[in-house]
Design a protein around this motif. Structure first.
Motif, PDB file in Angstrom:
ATOM      1  N   GLN A 268       0.827  -1.200   0.000  1.00  0.00           N
ATOM      2  CA  GLN A 268       0.000   0.000   0.000  1.00  0.00           C
ATOM      3  C   GLN A 268       0.863   1.252   0.000  1.00  0.00           C
ATOM      4  OE1 GLN A 268      -2.847  -0.094   3.232  1.00  0.00           O
ATOM      5  NE2 GLN A 268      -4.563   0.113   1.837  1.00  0.00           N
ATOM      6  N   GLN A 269       1.904   1.232   0.800  1.00  0.00           N
ATOM      7  CA  GLN A 269       2.789   2.395   0.902  1.00  0.00           C
ATOM      8  C   GLN A 269       3.417   2.723  -0.446  1.00  0.00           C
ATOM      9  OE1 GLN A 269       6.429   1.788   3.001  1.00  0.00           O
ATOM     10  NE2 GLN A 269       6.618   3.924   3.635  1.00  0.00           N
ATOM     11  N   HIS A 270       3.742   1.676  -1.221  1.00  0.00           N
ATOM     12  CA  HIS A 270       4.423   1.877  -2.503  1.00  0.00           C
ATOM     13  C   HIS A 270       3.469   1.810  -3.690  1.00  0.00           C
ATOM     14  CE1 HIS A 270       8.494   1.908  -0.815  1.00  0.00           C
ATOM     15  NE2 HIS A 270       8.070   0.972   0.018  1.00  0.00           N
ATOM     16  N   SER A 271       2.170   1.894  -3.428  1.00  0.00           N
ATOM     17  CA  SER A 271       1.153   1.956  -4.487  1.00  0.00           C
ATOM     18  C   SER A 271       1.254   0.805  -5.479  1.00  0.00           C
ATOM     19  CB  SER A 271       1.260   3.306  -5.235  1.00  0.00           C
ATOM     20  OG  SER A 271       1.113   4.387  -4.332  1.00  0.00           O
ATOM     21  N   ARG A 272       1.543  -0.382  -4.967  1.00  0.00           N
ATOM     22  CA  ARG A 272       1.606  -1.566  -5.827  1.00  0.00           C
ATOM     23  C   ARG A 272       0.227  -2.236  -5.775  1.00  0.00           C
ATOM     24  NH1 ARG A 272       7.655  -2.760  -5.934  1.00  0.00           N
ATOM     25  NH2 ARG A 272       7.208  -4.883  -6.605  1.00  0.00           N
ATOM     26  N   THR A 273      -0.721  -1.620  -6.480  1.00  0.00           N
ATOM     27  CA  THR A 273      -2.135  -1.939  -6.316  1.00  0.00           C
ATOM     28  C   THR A 273      -2.471  -3.368  -6.701  1.00  0.00           C
ATOM     29  OG1 THR A 273      -2.631   0.367  -6.819  1.00  0.00           O
ATOM     30  CG2 THR A 273      -4.468  -1.201  -6.894  1.00  0.00           C
ATOM     31  N   THR A 274      -1.994  -3.814  -7.852  1.00  0.00           N
ATOM     32  CA  THR A 274      -2.351  -5.160  -8.311  1.00  0.00           C
ATOM     33  C   THR A 274      -1.863  -6.217  -7.342  1.00  0.00           C
ATOM     34  OG1 THR A 274      -2.283  -4.450 -10.619  1.00  0.00           O
ATOM     35  CG2 THR A 274      -2.106  -6.821 -10.188  1.00  0.00           C
ATOM     36  N   GLU A 275      -0.612  -6.101  -6.924  1.00  0.00           N
ATOM     37  CA  GLU A 275      -0.051  -7.090  -6.002  1.00  0.00           C
ATOM     38  C   GLU A 275      -0.747  -7.013  -4.638  1.00  0.00           C
ATOM     39  OE1 GLU A 275       4.387  -8.861  -4.906  1.00  0.00           O
ATOM     40  OE2 GLU A 275       4.184  -6.904  -5.890  1.00  0.00           O
ATOM     41  N   PHE A 276      -1.107  -5.798  -4.237  1.00  0.00           N
ATOM     42  CA  PHE A 276      -1.830  -5.626  -2.987  1.00  0.00           C
ATOM     43  C   PHE A 276      -3.167  -6.358  -3.022  1.00  0.00           C
ATOM     44  CE2 PHE A 276      -5.160  -3.317  -0.695  1.00  0.00           C
ATOM     45  CZ  PHE A 276      -4.658  -3.328   0.601  1.00  0.00           C
ATOM     46  N   GLU A 277      -3.915  -6.200  -4.097  1.00  0.00           N
ATOM     47  CA  GLU A 277      -5.234  -6.817  -4.187  1.00  0.00           C
ATOM     48  C   GLU A 277      -5.140  -8.336  -4.278  1.00  0.00           C
ATOM     49  OE1 GLU A 277      -7.026  -4.794  -7.469  1.00  0.00           O
ATOM     50  OE2 GLU A 277      -7.572  -3.047  -6.255  1.00  0.00           O
ATOM     51  N   LEU A 278      -4.138  -8.827  -4.974  1.00  0.00           N
ATOM     52  CA  LEU A 278      -3.958 -10.284  -5.051  1.00  0.00           C
ATOM     53  C   LEU A 278      -3.633 -10.863  -3.674  1.00  0.00           C
ATOM     54  CD1 LEU A 278      -1.912 -10.577  -8.377  1.00  0.00           C
ATOM     55  CD2 LEU A 278      -4.270 -11.326  -7.990  1.00  0.00           C
ATOM     56  N   LEU A 279      -2.763 -10.168  -2.927  1.00  0.00           N
ATOM     57  CA  LEU A 279      -2.418 -10.646  -1.585  1.00  0.00           C
ATOM     58  C   LEU A 279      -3.618 -10.532  -0.654  1.00  0.00           C
ATOM     59  CD1 LEU A 279      -0.319 -11.709   0.409  1.00  0.00           C
ATOM     60  CD2 LEU A 279       0.375  -9.350   0.852  1.00  0.00           C
ATOM     61  N   LEU A 280      -4.410  -9.484  -0.809  1.00  0.00           N
ATOM     62  CA  LEU A 280      -5.599  -9.314   0.015  1.00  0.00           C
ATOM     63  C   LEU A 280      -6.574 -10.471  -0.205  1.00  0.00           C
ATOM     64  CD1 LEU A 280      -6.667  -7.120   1.995  1.00  0.00           C
ATOM     65  CD2 LEU A 280      -7.983  -6.202   0.078  1.00  0.00           C
ATOM     66  N   LEU A 281      -6.794 -10.843  -1.441  1.00  0.00           N
ATOM     67  CA  LEU A 281      -7.682 -11.963  -1.741  1.00  0.00           C
ATOM     68  C   LEU A 281      -7.127 -13.270  -1.199  1.00  0.00           C
ATOM     69  CD1 LEU A 281      -8.651 -11.028  -5.410  1.00  0.00           C
ATOM     70  CD2 LEU A 281     -10.201 -11.072  -3.442  1.00  0.00           C
ATOM     71  N   ASP A 282      -5.824 -13.449  -1.338  1.00  0.00           N
ATOM     72  CA  ASP A 282      -5.201 -14.680  -0.850  1.00  0.00           C
ATOM     73  C   ASP A 282      -5.241 -14.761   0.672  1.00  0.00           C
ATOM     74  OD1 ASP A 282      -3.570 -17.116  -1.505  1.00  0.00           O
ATOM     75  OD2 ASP A 282      -2.098 -16.071  -0.268  1.00  0.00           O
ATOM     76  N   SER A 283      -5.340 -13.607   1.336  1.00  0.00           N
ATOM     77  CA  SER A 283      -5.332 -13.567   2.801  1.00  0.00           C
ATOM     78  C   SER A 283      -6.727 -13.650   3.392  1.00  0.00           C
ATOM     79  CB  SER A 283      -4.650 -12.268   3.283  1.00  0.00           C
ATOM     80  OG  SER A 283      -3.339 -12.155   2.780  1.00  0.00           O
TER      81      SER A 283
END
Length: 482
Positions: A422-437
């Motif tokens: 989130q801090q580094h605005s890596r949106t796609t990777e953030f959303e994928l990790l959020l779903l996986d979590s």
């Protein structure tokens, strides 16, 4: 399944209570404050290991370790003398091995227990205790030891469960499933067995509903909070968030899993000359906010038991959380010299060095720690934070990915990575990790934590958008239609 001695549990609790430790290598770095609060607060979930290699069996019993306290030294001296006089007695070797095991001399304990097994190959205690020691360092060797135990005592429930856990760690899901199902046919009330069976369903990405297993467990009186939480994770994996929510709510009202009876480990705990009661009393004082009184008790215990690393680590953490950083650093520096092969000590030393704005020395301790235990997810996450603070964003992301791979069920590690993304605005990777979590964020662990609740809300919104077919990640790669 926790089978360690009470003082080991006390050490883990002390580590967990050190949540006031904060890292900030630059002023105003609020994300670091929040992130490392989570990281250190959850050490109890990652402090469950001893990095040990199995020594070769020796024909000569080792003498009592040199730094043991007077009480421990006397106990070990007597048992050493007995084993020396009765070199053909498996019980003499085994008694000595159990005393060494209880007082954390695991390398020497493995030697003695191996000799005891060679002298009495029909006694299941000796391979079992070797397996318990080896569980955290080598799943393959632990499984081999438990298999030898089961060949002698196939009805030993603790051995069946421990062996199955080792098989799961090795990816041997079918063998583990068959063994657990057999156990549950014979003892349907076995709570840990139902939990392992449901975990296997999730690990094998089974499409079978958990409902049938839950009904069977309930009829056997084996439904627990942990079982319902695991069923919720399976439902999420099967893309059934409504059922997952119902199961997660039910888990909040259920009773926790009961401790497993383990007679052979109870025998080990009878060889306690290590001040367990003092350690427990000190933890109670800490929980009441009486840090100075707790530190006095722990300091006395450290003087009396210089052979034990955990009381000294507890003392360092108590000093650290009370703001006595210089004293805590001295304590951890001495510990790292006295116990150079203990990754947990090196990790805590790195945390304190980071807290006191010493990123270089902190990284050195982390490198030592990860060299000893490469799959230490919290340590690797702290390394990632230090790399990120140094401007090495891609290297930090790679370390976070490795930490997730090594400890996929760790909530703190996932939260650290989410904060970073989130801090580094890596949106796609953030959303994928959020779903996986999702299984972790929808568990009852999120109910009392505002940060977890915030991520849970983002997850639900993301799932809703995805289900409606409206979600398009900001950084999604363009489709190649050629």
């Amino acid at each position: 399944m926790e089978c360690g001695d009470p003082q080991a549990q006390s050490a883990r609790q002390s580590a967990a209570d050190s949540s006031s430790v904060l890292i900030s290598s630059r002023s105003g770095a609020s994300i670091f404050t929040r992130i490392v609060f989570l990281l250190v607060a959850a050490v109890s979930a990652a402090a469950l290991f001893l990095w040990i290699s199995q020594p070769a069996v020796t024909a000569v019993p080792p003498g009592p370790p040199g730094k043991a306290s007077q009480d421990v030294t006397e106990l070990l001296r007597q048992l050493h003398e007995s084993a020396s006089l009765k070199v053909d007695s498996a019980d003499a070797w085994g008694d000595y091995g159990m005393a060494l095991m209880q007082h954390e001399f695991h390398s020497e304990a493995l030697q003695c227990l191996a000799v005891a097994e060679s002298l009495a190959p029909e006694d299941p205690r000796w391979p079992y205790l070797q397996g318990v020691i080896l569980e955290q360092s080598s799943a393959e060797r632990a499984k081999q030891a438990f298999e030898r135990t089961l060949s002698l005592r196939p009805s030993s429930v603790p051995t069946v469960l421990r062996s199955s856990s080792a098989q799961i760690s090795l990816g041997q899901y079918q063998q583990a499933t068959a063994r657990i199902r057999q156990l549950l046919q014979e003892q349907p009330q076995q709570q840990q067995g139902w939990l392992l069976l449901l975990q296997l369903h999730r690990l094998e990405h089974s499409q079978q509903s958990a409902a049938g297993l839950l009904v069977q467990a309930r009829e056997a009186g084996a439904e627990t909070r942990e079982l319902l939480q695991e069923a919720a994770r399976l439902a999420l994996q099967q893309e059934d968030p409504e059922t997952a929510g119902i199961l997660a709510d039910a888990a909040q009202q259920a009773q926790p899993i009961s401790p497993m009876s383990d007679p052979w480990m109870d025998m080990v705990r009878t060889y306690d000359a290590s001040g367990t009661i003092t350690a427990i009393e000190a933890d109670r004082l800490r929980s009441r906010g009486q840090q100075d009184a707790a530190a006095e008790k722990l300091a006395a215990l450290v003087r009396a038991q210089p052979d034990r690393s955990r009381p000294a680590l507890n003392l360092a953490l108590t000093l650290q959380e009370s703001g006595q950083l210089d004293a805590a650093e001295l304590q951890l520096a001495e510990l790292s010299r006295s116990f150079p092969d203990d990754p947990m000590i090196l990790f805590h030393y790195a945390v304190l060095l980071s807290q006191t704005a010493k990123p270089g020395p902190a990284m050195t301790q982390l490198e030592r720690c990860l060299n000893l235990k490469p799959d230490y997810g919290l340590a690797r996450s702290l390394q990632a934070l230090l790399l990120s603070d140094d401007g090495q964003t891609e290297a930090a992301a790679a370390e976070f990915r490795r930490a997730i791979q090594d400890t996929p069920a760790s909530i703190p590690v996932r939260l650290l990575f989410l904060e970073f993304l989130q801090q580094h605005s890596r949106t796609t990777e953030f959303e994928l990790l959020l779903l996986d979590s999702a299984p972790l964020l929808l568990s009852d662990a999120a109910d009392a934590d505002p940060t977890l609740q915030s991520y849970r809300q983002q997850l639900l919104e993301l799932q809703s958008d995805t289900a409606a077919g409206r979600h398009e990640p900001d950084n999604a790669p363009e489709q190649d239609n050629e």
